[in-house]
Design a protein around this motif. Sequence first.
Motif, PDB file in Angstrom:
ATOM      1  N   PRO A 162      -3.729 -44.479  -9.783  1.00 43.85           N
ATOM      2  CA  PRO A 162      -2.700 -44.586 -10.833  1.00 43.85           C
ATOM      3  C   PRO A 162      -1.614 -43.517 -10.643  1.00 43.85           C
ATOM      4  O   PRO A 162      -1.867 -42.448 -10.082  1.00 43.85           O
ATOM      5  N   LEU A 163      -0.438 -43.803 -11.138  1.00 44.54           N
ATOM      6  CA  LEU A 163       0.718 -42.937 -10.928  1.00 44.54           C
ATOM      7  C   LEU A 163       0.576 -41.578 -11.601  1.00 44.54           C
ATOM      8  O   LEU A 163       0.978 -40.558 -11.038  1.00 44.54           O
ATOM      9  N   ALA A 164       0.031 -41.516 -12.789  1.00 43.81           N
ATOM     10  CA  ALA A 164       0.006 -40.264 -13.566  1.00 43.81           C
ATOM     11  C   ALA A 164      -0.613 -39.089 -12.812  1.00 43.81           C
ATOM     12  O   ALA A 164      -0.010 -38.009 -12.764  1.00 43.81           O
ATOM     13  N   PRO A 165      -1.788 -39.222 -12.212  1.00 46.09           N
ATOM     14  CA  PRO A 165      -2.344 -38.058 -11.503  1.00 46.09           C
ATOM     15  C   PRO A 165      -1.535 -37.670 -10.264  1.00 46.09           C
ATOM     16  O   PRO A 165      -1.491 -36.490  -9.898  1.00 46.09           O
ATOM     17  N   LEU A 166      -0.883 -38.629  -9.640  1.00 45.19           N
ATOM     18  CA  LEU A 166      -0.039 -38.321  -8.481  1.00 45.19           C
ATOM     19  C   LEU A 166       1.178 -37.514  -8.918  1.00 45.19           C
ATOM     20  O   LEU A 166       1.530 -36.504  -8.297  1.00 45.19           O
ATOM     21  N   LYS A 167       1.820 -37.940 -10.011  1.00 44.39           N
ATOM     22  CA  LYS A 167       2.964 -37.203 -10.549  1.00 44.39           C
ATOM     23  C   LYS A 167       2.550 -35.794 -10.963  1.00 44.39           C
ATOM     24  O   LYS A 167       3.264 -34.831 -10.694  1.00 44.39           O
TER      25      LYS A 167
END
Length: 66
Positions: free
Chosen positions: A47-52
């Motif tokens: 998912p995008l959130a942990p990458l951001k």
Amino acid sequence: MYELQVENMTCGHCVRAVTQAVQEVDAAAQVEVDLASKSVKINSATPLAPLKSAIADAGYPVTSAA
């Protein structure tokens, strides 16, 4: 595939730092950094959130994501 606008990237060290931050979350992620446009493309199933968050924690604010 995510495309992010990331500030404060100016050199090869920045590219490595952002790439490593993403790959600490997902070791299999493919990361493409374009310093000129301050864009980072990430091919990951994560998912995008942990990458951001990982990129921001490395000192590079994410200003937009698509």
